[in-house]
Design a protein around this motif. Structure first.
Motif, PDB file in Angstrom:
ATOM      1  N   ALA A 281       0.781  -1.207  -0.181  1.00 12.04           N
ATOM      2  CA  ALA A 281      -0.094  -0.092   0.044  1.00 12.04           C
ATOM      3  C   ALA A 281       0.890   1.385  -0.012  1.00 12.04           C
ATOM      4  O   ALA A 281       0.508   2.188  -0.769  1.00 12.04           O
ATOM      5  CB  ALA A 281      -1.209  -0.218   1.303  1.00 12.04           C
ATOM      6  N   TYR A 282       1.915   1.263   0.666  1.00 10.86           N
ATOM      7  CA  TYR A 282       2.905   2.428   0.690  1.00 10.86           C
ATOM      8  C   TYR A 282       3.592   2.517  -0.566  1.00 10.86           C
ATOM      9  O   TYR A 282       3.511   3.546  -1.179  1.00 10.86           O
ATOM     10  CB  TYR A 282       4.036   2.129   1.680  1.00 10.86           C
ATOM     11  CG  TYR A 282       3.745   2.880   3.020  1.00 10.86           C
ATOM     12  CD1 TYR A 282       3.837   4.233   3.200  1.00 10.86           C
ATOM     13  CD2 TYR A 282       3.146   2.340   4.302  1.00 10.86           C
ATOM     14  CE1 TYR A 282       3.550   4.853   4.652  1.00 10.86           C
ATOM     15  CE2 TYR A 282       3.063   2.961   5.625  1.00 10.86           C
ATOM     16  CZ  TYR A 282       3.105   4.216   5.393  1.00 10.86           C
ATOM     17  OH  TYR A 282       2.915   4.753   6.733  1.00 10.86           O
ATOM     18  N   ALA A 283       3.929   1.451  -1.180  1.00  9.08           N
ATOM     19  CA  ALA A 283       4.427   1.553  -2.685  1.00  9.08           C
ATOM     20  C   ALA A 283       3.678   2.141  -3.520  1.00  9.08           C
ATOM     21  O   ALA A 283       3.855   3.185  -4.340  1.00  9.08           O
ATOM     22  CB  ALA A 283       4.903   0.146  -3.248  1.00  9.08           C
ATOM     23  N   ARG A 284       2.239   1.821  -3.541  1.00 12.83           N
ATOM     24  CA  ARG A 284       1.459   2.190  -4.332  1.00 12.83           C
ATOM     25  C   ARG A 284       0.951   3.921  -4.213  1.00 12.83           C
ATOM     26  O   ARG A 284       0.965   4.662  -5.091  1.00 12.83           O
ATOM     27  CB  ARG A 284      -0.020   1.434  -4.196  1.00 12.83           C
ATOM     28  CG  ARG A 284      -0.079   0.327  -4.872  1.00 12.83           C
ATOM     29  CD  ARG A 284      -1.250  -0.416  -5.245  1.00 12.83           C
ATOM     30  NE  ARG A 284      -1.929  -0.417  -3.726  1.00 12.83           N
ATOM     31  CZ  ARG A 284      -1.925  -1.455  -3.069  1.00 12.83           C
ATOM     32  NH1 ARG A 284      -1.220  -2.531  -3.119  1.00 12.83           N
ATOM     33  NH2 ARG A 284      -2.778  -1.415  -1.674  1.00 12.83           N
ATOM     34  N   PHE A 285       0.892   4.128  -2.884  1.00  9.85           N
ATOM     35  CA  PHE A 285       0.678   5.479  -2.310  1.00  9.85           C
ATOM     36  C   PHE A 285       1.897   6.564  -2.846  1.00  9.85           C
ATOM     37  O   PHE A 285       1.699   7.632  -3.583  1.00  9.85           O
ATOM     38  CB  PHE A 285       0.632   5.546  -1.074  1.00  9.85           C
ATOM     39  CG  PHE A 285       0.392   6.952  -0.480  1.00  9.85           C
ATOM     40  CD1 PHE A 285      -0.790   7.581  -0.227  1.00  9.85           C
ATOM     41  CD2 PHE A 285       1.574   7.887  -0.154  1.00  9.85           C
ATOM     42  CE1 PHE A 285      -0.884   9.022   0.024  1.00  9.85           C
ATOM     43  CE2 PHE A 285       1.447   9.208   0.472  1.00  9.85           C
ATOM     44  CZ  PHE A 285       0.082   9.512   0.417  1.00  9.85           C
ATOM     45  N   PHE A 286       3.135   6.208  -2.917  1.00  8.96           N
ATOM     46  CA  PHE A 286       4.353   6.969  -3.034  1.00  8.96           C
ATOM     47  C   PHE A 286       4.486   6.819  -4.595  1.00  8.96           C
ATOM     48  O   PHE A 286       5.326   7.467  -5.236  1.00  8.96           O
ATOM     49  CB  PHE A 286       5.329   6.724  -2.271  1.00  8.96           C
ATOM     50  CG  PHE A 286       5.443   7.363  -0.758  1.00  8.96           C
ATOM     51  CD1 PHE A 286       5.331   8.782  -0.660  1.00  8.96           C
ATOM     52  CD2 PHE A 286       5.114   6.793   0.290  1.00  8.96           C
ATOM     53  CE1 PHE A 286       5.099   9.409   0.396  1.00  8.96           C
ATOM     54  CE2 PHE A 286       4.861   7.274   1.397  1.00  8.96           C
ATOM     55  CZ  PHE A 286       4.895   8.665   1.725  1.00  8.96           C
ATOM     56  N   HIS A 287       4.079   5.841  -5.211  1.00 13.25           N
ATOM     57  CA  HIS A 287       4.235   5.740  -6.642  1.00 13.25           C
ATOM     58  C   HIS A 287       3.501   7.115  -7.363  1.00 13.25           C
ATOM     59  O   HIS A 287       3.861   7.713  -8.302  1.00 13.25           O
ATOM     60  CB  HIS A 287       3.697   4.511  -7.280  1.00 13.25           C
ATOM     61  CG  HIS A 287       3.698   4.252  -8.717  1.00 13.25           C
ATOM     62  ND1 HIS A 287       2.664   4.790  -9.601  1.00 13.25           N
ATOM     63  CD2 HIS A 287       4.808   3.782  -9.459  1.00 13.25           C
ATOM     64  CE1 HIS A 287       3.245   4.656 -10.728  1.00 13.25           C
ATOM     65  NE2 HIS A 287       4.243   3.920 -10.780  1.00 13.25           N
ATOM     66  N   ASP A 288       2.398   7.198  -6.627  1.00 17.09           N
ATOM     67  CA  ASP A 288       1.536   8.501  -7.248  1.00 17.09           C
ATOM     68  C   ASP A 288       1.881   9.580  -6.639  1.00 17.09           C
ATOM     69  O   ASP A 288       1.197  10.556  -6.836  1.00 17.09           O
ATOM     70  CB  ASP A 288      -0.006   7.974  -7.095  1.00 17.09           C
ATOM     71  CG  ASP A 288      -0.140   6.721  -7.860  1.00 17.09           C
ATOM     72  OD1 ASP A 288       0.375   6.639  -8.887  1.00 17.09           O
ATOM     73  OD2 ASP A 288      -1.137   6.028  -7.483  1.00 17.09           O
ATOM     74  N   TYR A 289       2.459   9.878  -5.580  1.00 14.94           N
ATOM     75  CA  TYR A 289       2.768  11.219  -5.001  1.00 14.94           C
ATOM     76  C   TYR A 289       3.514  12.145  -5.656  1.00 14.94           C
ATOM     77  O   TYR A 289       4.435  11.887  -6.224  1.00 14.94           O
ATOM     78  CB  TYR A 289       3.674  10.707  -3.527  1.00 14.94           C
ATOM     79  CG  TYR A 289       3.770  11.902  -2.506  1.00 14.94           C
ATOM     80  CD1 TYR A 289       2.896  12.341  -1.814  1.00 14.94           C
ATOM     81  CD2 TYR A 289       4.784  12.554  -2.855  1.00 14.94           C
ATOM     82  CE1 TYR A 289       2.713  13.420  -0.808  1.00 14.94           C
ATOM     83  CE2 TYR A 289       5.015  14.014  -2.026  1.00 14.94           C
ATOM     84  CZ  TYR A 289       3.774  14.457  -1.079  1.00 14.94           C
ATOM     85  OH  TYR A 289       3.982  15.255  -0.318  1.00 14.94           O
ATOM     86  N   ASP A 290       2.704  13.347  -5.893  1.00 16.64           N
ATOM     87  CA  ASP A 290       3.317  14.486  -6.509  1.00 16.64           C
ATOM     88  C   ASP A 290       2.932  15.734  -5.813  1.00 16.64           C
ATOM     89  O   ASP A 290       3.162  16.744  -6.557  1.00 16.64           O
ATOM     90  CB  ASP A 290       2.886  14.381  -8.018  1.00 16.64           C
ATOM     91  CG  ASP A 290       1.388  14.488  -8.034  1.00 16.64           C
ATOM     92  OD1 ASP A 290       0.645  14.629  -6.978  1.00 16.64           O
ATOM     93  OD2 ASP A 290       0.785  14.685  -9.142  1.00 16.64           O
ATOM     94  N   ASP A 291       2.758  15.696  -4.461  1.00 20.05           N
ATOM     95  CA  ASP A 291       2.561  17.165  -3.717  1.00 20.05           C
ATOM     96  C   ASP A 291       3.651  17.878  -3.613  1.00 20.05           C
ATOM     97  O   ASP A 291       3.631  19.101  -3.373  1.00 20.05           O
ATOM     98  CB  ASP A 291       1.749  16.569  -2.512  1.00 20.05           C
ATOM     99  CG  ASP A 291       0.493  16.068  -2.421  1.00 20.05           C
ATOM    100  OD1 ASP A 291      -0.111  16.240  -3.807  1.00 20.05           O
ATOM    101  OD2 ASP A 291      -0.297  15.517  -1.592  1.00 20.05           O
ATOM    102  N   GLY A 292       5.072  17.332  -3.640  1.00 25.29           N
ATOM    103  CA  GLY A 292       6.070  17.867  -3.247  1.00 25.29           C
ATOM    104  C   GLY A 292       7.340  17.035  -3.485  1.00 25.29           C
ATOM    105  O   GLY A 292       7.395  15.985  -4.021  1.00 25.29           O
ATOM    106  N   PRO A 293       8.495  17.554  -3.358  1.00 21.84           N
ATOM    107  CA  PRO A 293       9.793  16.998  -3.236  1.00 21.84           C
ATOM    108  C   PRO A 293       9.740  15.695  -2.384  1.00 21.84           C
ATOM    109  O   PRO A 293       9.124  15.539  -1.268  1.00 21.84           O
ATOM    110  CB  PRO A 293      10.948  17.758  -2.617  1.00 21.84           C
ATOM    111  CG  PRO A 293      10.130  19.109  -2.742  1.00 21.84           C
ATOM    112  CD  PRO A 293       8.653  19.093  -2.694  1.00 21.84           C
ATOM    113  N   LEU A 294      10.330  14.454  -2.978  1.00 20.59           N
ATOM    114  CA  LEU A 294      10.033  13.427  -2.252  1.00 20.59           C
ATOM    115  C   LEU A 294      11.492  12.512  -2.538  1.00 20.59           C
ATOM    116  O   LEU A 294      12.196  12.540  -3.518  1.00 20.59           O
ATOM    117  CB  LEU A 294       9.151  12.249  -2.785  1.00 20.59           C
ATOM    118  CG  LEU A 294       8.866  10.985  -2.506  1.00 20.59           C
ATOM    119  CD1 LEU A 294       8.283  10.768  -1.097  1.00 20.59           C
ATOM    120  CD2 LEU A 294       8.080  10.008  -3.554  1.00 20.59           C
TER     121      LEU A 294
END
Length: 215
Positions: free
Chosen positions: A160-173
């Motif tokens: 679930a974390y992998a999917r969440f951060f695969h799509d994360y684009d709110d800011g620097p990661l």
């Protein structure tokens, strides 16, 4: 690092986000914003019994996080550097994983009524680790609920974390492979990670010191 005034550290249970948040806050003379895990009276029952305590455990975290965000908004968010060991917007990740359809509907209604507007971090640090590494770290920790965390749940959570951060684009990661490093107990590991954090000001970056050493 002066541009990163609000840093959120994320990752599955046992990955070491709170310990890293504490060490990073000490290095930066920053204010800590910690998830109220030990205060949640439903958490041990959730990990021991599963579904029956999922909703109250989720609601406790939701209201606690909403209160913390309101307190941040009432203060000057940018007056000091703040380090958090959670990202508010990933709260729904746990809701989707742990709640049934009717409970999730109720959760969404409550979130909408709370009208929480969490600040966007200047940097999110996502700590990844294998399930084997997480299980080993949980076995070495000493909290009331760690011994009840099942491998199957960790497998679902890391996915679930992998999917969440695969799509994360709110800011620097900054995505950190933390399976074979110890940035809390090992000074060399911490120093390398700290330099990477200092140099991460935008976009999506990956930090895998073990792979780099073998290259």
């Amino acid at each position: 690092m002066s541009e990163s005034r609000y840093i959120a550290i994320e990752g599955p249970i046992g990955v070491g986000k709170t310990a890293l948040a504490r060490r990073l806050a000490a290095s930066l003379s920053a204010e800590l914003v910690l998830e109220e895990v030990e205060e949640n009276p439903f958490l041990e029952r959730f990990y021991r019994d599963g579904r029956s305590a999922a909703l109250p455990a989720q609601m406790f975290f939701l209201f606690a996080r909403a209160r913390q965000i309101e307190e941040l908004r009432q203060s000057d968010l940018f007056a000091t550097t703040r380090i958090s060991d959670y990202l508010f917007t990933r709260d729904r990740l746990f809701a989707e994983l742990n709640l049934d359809a009717e409970e999730l509907k109720l959760y969404d209604q409550i979130v909408a009524n709370l009208n929480v507007e969490p600040p966007v971090p200047d940097l999110v640090i996502y700590l990844q680790a294998s399930v084997d590494a997480l299980m080993d770290r949980l076995a070495r920790r000493n909290t009331s609920y760690d011994r009840f965390v099942e491998r199957a749940y960790l497998e679902e959570l890391t996915d679930a974390y992998a999917r969440f951060f695969h799509d994360y684009d709110d800011g620097p990661l900054l995505i950190v492979n933390a399976s074979q490093i110890d940035p809390v107990g090992n000074d060399a590991d911490y120093d390398r990670l700290f330099r990477q954090i200092e140099n991460t000001t935008g976009g999506r970056h990956f930090f895998n010191p073990v792979a780099a050493a073998l290259a």
